[in-house]
Enzyme design. Structure first.
Site, mmCIF file in Angstrom:
data_model
loop_
_atom_site.group_PDB
_atom_site.id
_atom_site.type_symbol
_atom_site.label_atom_id
_atom_site.label_comp_id
_atom_site.label_asym_id
_atom_site.label_seq_id
_atom_site.Cartn_x
_atom_site.Cartn_y
_atom_site.Cartn_z
ATOM 1 N N GLN A 127 1.479 -0.673 2.168
ATOM 2 C CA GLN A 127 0.694 0.521 2.475
ATOM 3 C C GLN A 127 -0.238 0.410 3.655
ATOM 4 O O GLN A 127 -1.136 1.202 3.800
ATOM 5 C CB GLN A 127 -0.102 0.935 1.243
ATOM 6 C CG GLN A 127 0.758 1.275 0.072
ATOM 7 C CD GLN A 127 1.123 0.056 -0.739
ATOM 8 O OE1 GLN A 127 0.777 -1.059 -0.392
ATOM 9 N NE2 GLN A 127 1.825 0.277 -1.811
ATOM 10 N N ASN A 148 -8.215 -0.245 -0.858
ATOM 11 C CA ASN A 148 -6.845 0.245 -0.960
ATOM 12 C C ASN A 148 -6.169 0.373 0.378
ATOM 13 O O ASN A 148 -6.778 0.525 1.423
ATOM 14 C CB ASN A 148 -6.818 1.573 -1.711
ATOM 15 C CG ASN A 148 -7.251 2.713 -0.849
ATOM 16 O OD1 ASN A 148 -6.527 3.117 0.033
ATOM 17 N ND2 ASN A 148 -8.431 3.229 -1.079
ATOM 18 N N CYS A 149 -4.892 0.303 0.282
ATOM 19 C CA CYS A 149 -4.057 0.481 1.461
ATOM 20 C C CYS A 149 -3.030 1.547 1.147
ATOM 21 O O CYS A 149 -1.920 1.507 1.637
ATOM 22 C CB CYS A 149 -3.375 -0.822 1.806
ATOM 23 S SG CYS A 149 -4.543 -2.104 2.210
ATOM 24 N N VAL A 150 -3.384 2.486 0.295
ATOM 25 C CA VAL A 150 -2.501 3.613 0.003
ATOM 26 C C VAL A 150 -2.001 4.111 1.334
ATOM 27 O O VAL A 150 -2.649 3.903 2.344
ATOM 28 C CB VAL A 150 -3.290 4.775 -0.623
ATOM 29 C CG1 VAL A 150 -2.348 5.882 -1.030
ATOM 30 C CG2 VAL A 150 -4.096 4.309 -1.793
#
Lengths: 349, 428
Positions: free
Chosen positions: B112, B241-243
């Site tokens: 992501q 996060n690395c959404v």
């Protein structure tokens, strides 16, 4: 530059052949412009010529759609037109169905732009608007004089290969294509402005109309599980290590089908997930957590189910458009049905 | 609560031997920064580089972006509960290097992470093509797990921002922005005729690379909670996060939350800003029902007439977005939702995976599947082959001439659902 060519489609009435009593006539072709085609050609101001006009009875088209389309395609194709125009059909239902149906077919077969005109309640609109350009018109032929100049403007742009402006500005129906553009304000400013409008009870325009979802009716229960073939399908991205079919980790455009014949367990050395939308650690540690082959094999040995289908299907759900998902579902469902599968364990993540 | 934000405008960044700021030029002590980050035994190697607006530079894969800052007055330090002891953020004074950003990159943790171009067509799609970026490239030691790798990279970015920010402690800011708001009881009496607004910020909380931290607590384990807007602007929330790179809220964007700032701007003029309710995006139905009901109850209890709801991510959390909308509207609270769309590469698909007839007022921040071609850049920091493993990339994304063909999905901050950028969708 070679002269741009237009082929035009009208019904028996606008072709001056007759009214309801002539609605049964099959497609016929006249060279040059006839009826409204003459009007439109004038508005093209030399930027295009109507090389042929095709006239077809409304009843003939609606009763012999397949034959009519075949004949019309042959008539149009040989002219190698740059643009195909049909109508305007105003609120005439059968004529609208013909303009929309023929227009869509020509767009798909010849990959050329197609233009028509309809009233917003015309039943021909719904099926065709995604693939052809349809100008908003009044509901009767009395508004022809207003419709043709508008169609002429759009036709000129299409002939020049120019991109059309926003549908509202152009006076055409939106095709439903979501186009990403830049705004002069950021999203937060637009959001607070919209909320203020709601407080003041002023009209506001949502930037996205939410979709209406269809509901799938559940299939009847399986009568005897011990004789049933059960298949495994998932959107959790479990697939053979190395991702042989290169399924995308988000926004998938394809699904994979892999044999599990003789396989009792999705072992971590041979299977993995490529799904980009969840923590993959536990799925990779034991892919059966997503797609429970091990348990299903136990059931098979115990005789609780008949057998496990020899293939499993897999794709990635995250970011995948509903349209692609529908396509996958229809294709996978068809194959499973053909293979005599009785039930499916469908897992998501 | 009163927060003074001392803004120091950076005109240029250079690498050097000590941290310094003079006449608009920020110098970064490369060896010092490297040593500081290598104190984490999980990190094997640190490289420091620069990428400035207009340069022919591509950074890939980007993990997080953080604004360099220092807490000058107040009990809390930068990122309380994460890189320092817990204390309330949002009080006292912070000094900020504006126009500068720490950008973390290095070997990929998951699918992501994102791509950032400093010039060309890709630059217009990312707000971080306009910042002077200090690139911190991190390589983990061999043998650490993905969870450890993620945590080490996340903390390294925050520590780097604090390390560089420290240099602003004794500077005279170019401008002081004051964020001051009393308790709701006082503010409501002050502006009795203005509509009352809550900002409901949904945070992605779905496991590795999909987590967010509130004062250091994994938001998965939280119930919806109320924060003073100042706390958000002063480091209470950080990204873990690395959404999909396009719509994850980087730490930089939490610190400069555009909805918070916009509501603040209009507070006392057009509306009364009642605060920020942080809620999570659960992966179970029970969790979704619990969080959405409780978030609605907080907004209602505060007396909100309207709520701006922002989503983080897409797909699964579309259902939380719609549930929040439905519950609020049923209580007579007016909502505006901010989301991006998954309309397919041709834009012809319906955009969301869930819908409610109550969702009548939506801001769209772009179609994540919109396809773009990013021409080659003279310099690549990181590894351009990573594109094939990013959300929005695919096998064949890296073209023979070095161009990238990818979806907006992969472009950092492009379709920000807190409305940080100016991308939207029109229906054709």
């Amino acid at each position: 530059m070679a002269e741009k060519k237009v082929v035009y489609y009208i019904n028996q009435f606008f072709g001056n052949i007759g009214g309801e009593e002539k609605a049964h006539i099959p497609p016929e072709e006249t060279l040059g412009a006839k009826g409204p085609a003459m009007g439109l050609e004038g508005y093209l101001q030399g930027e295009g010529t109507v090389v042929a006009t095709i006239i077809c009875g409304d009843n003939y088209y609606n009763e012999h759609e397949k034959d009519a389309k075949k004949t019309i395609l042959e008539m149009v194709k040989k002219h190698e037109p740059d643009l195909f125009v049909a109508g305007p059909a105003f609120n005439a239902g059968r004529y609208g169905m013909a303009c929309g149906g023929v227009g869509k077919m020509i767009n798909e077969e010849l990959q050329i732009p197609v233009l028509s005109g309809m009233y917003e309640e015309n039943p021909g609109l719904e099926g065709a608007k995604a693939s052809i350009h349809i100008v908003r018109t009044g509901n009767s032929a009395a508004t022809m004089r207003k419709a043709l100049p508008k169609m002429g403007e759009i036709a000129k742009k299409l002939l020049r290969g120019e991109a059309l402006e926003e549908p509202k500005k152009e006076g055409i129906f939106p095709q439903g294509r979501r186009v990403t553009v830049f705004s002069d304000k950021n999203g937060a400013e637009r959001a607070v402005e919209m909320l203020m409008k709601r407080f003041r009870e002023e009209p506001f325009e949502t930037e996205l109309n939410v979709p209406v979802f269809d509901r799938v009716k559940a299939a009847a229960a399986i009568e005897d599980l011990s004789k049933a073939t059960i298949a495994l399908v998932c959107t959790g991205g479990i697939l053979p290590k190395g991702n042989p079919d290169r399924i995308e980790s988000a926004s998938a455009t394809k699904f994979g089908k892999y044999s599990i014949e003789g396989l009792d367990d999705f072992v971590e050395d041979a299977y993995e997930t490529v799904h980009g939308g969840y923590d993959p650690i536990y799925a990779n540690g034991d892919p059966d957590r997503i797609l429970p082959l091990d348990v299903l094999r136990d059931f098979e040995k115990e005789g609780y189910i008949g057998k496990v289908h020899e293939y499993f299907y897999t794709t990635v759900g995250t970011g995948t458009s509903v349209m692609n998902s529908q396509r996958f579902g229809v294709e996978i469902g068809k194959q499973l049905k053909e293979d005599g599968v009785d039930g499916v364990i469908l897992t998501s993540t | 609560m009163k927060l003074e934000m001392g803004n120091i405008f950076v005109k240029d960044v250079v690498l050097g031997e000590e941290n310094a700021f003079e006449e608009g030029i920020l110098t970064v002590n490369v060896q010092g920064l490297r040593d500081h980050l290598l104190e984490d035994h999980r990190i094997g190697k640190v490289n420091v580089d620069l990428a400035k607006p207009g340069e022919s530079v591509r950074i890939i894969p980007v993990k997080d972006v953080i604004e360099p800052r220092v807490k000058v007055v107040g009990e809390a330090k930068e990122f309380p509960g994460v890189t320092s002891t817990m204390a309330t953020a949002g009080k006292g004074r912070s000094h900020v290097f504006k126009n500068a950003a720490v950008v973390t990159t290095g070997s990929i943790v998951g699918f992501q992470e994102g791509v950032l171009d400093m010039s060309g067509p890709g630059a217009a799609y990312s707000p971080f093509s306009k910042t002077l970026n200090i690139i911190v490239e991190l390589e983990p030691k061999k043998g650490i797990t993905q969870h450890e790798h993620e945590e080490a990279a996340r903390l390294a970015g925050l520590k780097a921002a604090a390390y560089i920010g420290e240099c602003a402690r004794n500077l005279e800011p170019d401008e002081i922005e004051t964020f001051e708001m009393n308790s709701n009881a006082v503010e409501i009496v002050k502006y009795p005729d203005l509509p009352k607004v809550v900002y409901l910020e949904m945070l992605i909380t779905q496991g590795l690379l999909h987590d967010t931290y509130i004062y250091g607590l994994d938001a998965k384990q939280t119930l919806p909670t109320l924060l003073h807007p100042n706390e958000v602007l002063d480091g209470a929330v950080v990204s873990g996060n690395c959404v999909a790179a396009c719509d994850k809220i980087t730490t930089y964007q939490h610190l400069n939350n555009s909805v918070v700032k916009e509501l603040y701007k209009r507070h006392g003029k057009d509306l009364v800003f009642l605060g920020v309710v942080l809620t999570n995006e659960n992966i179970t139905l029970q969790g979704k029902l619990r969080s959405c009901n409780m978030a609605t109850n907080i907004a209602k209890h505060l007396g909100a007439d309207g709520v701006i709801v922002s989503e983080e991510g897409y797909g699964n959390p579309d259902s939380d977005l719609m549930l929040n909308c439905k519950l609020l509207e049923e209580e007579g609270v007016k909502t505006v939702l901010i989301t991006d769309e998954c309309a397919g590469r041709d834009g012809m698909s319906q955009s969301l995976t869930d819908a409610s007839p109550y969702a009548k007022a939506i801001i769209s921040t772009g179609n994540v599947s919109h396809l773009v071609t990013l021409p080659p850049m003279e310099k690549v920091i990181g590894n351009e082959k990573a594109i094939e493993h990013l959300a929005g990339g695919y096998s064949g994304s890296l073209l023979p001439d070095g161009s990238l063909e990818c979806e907006l999905n992969a472009i950092l901050g492009c379709t920000s659902e807190i409305g940080y950028h100016n991308v939207t969708v029109k229906e054709y």
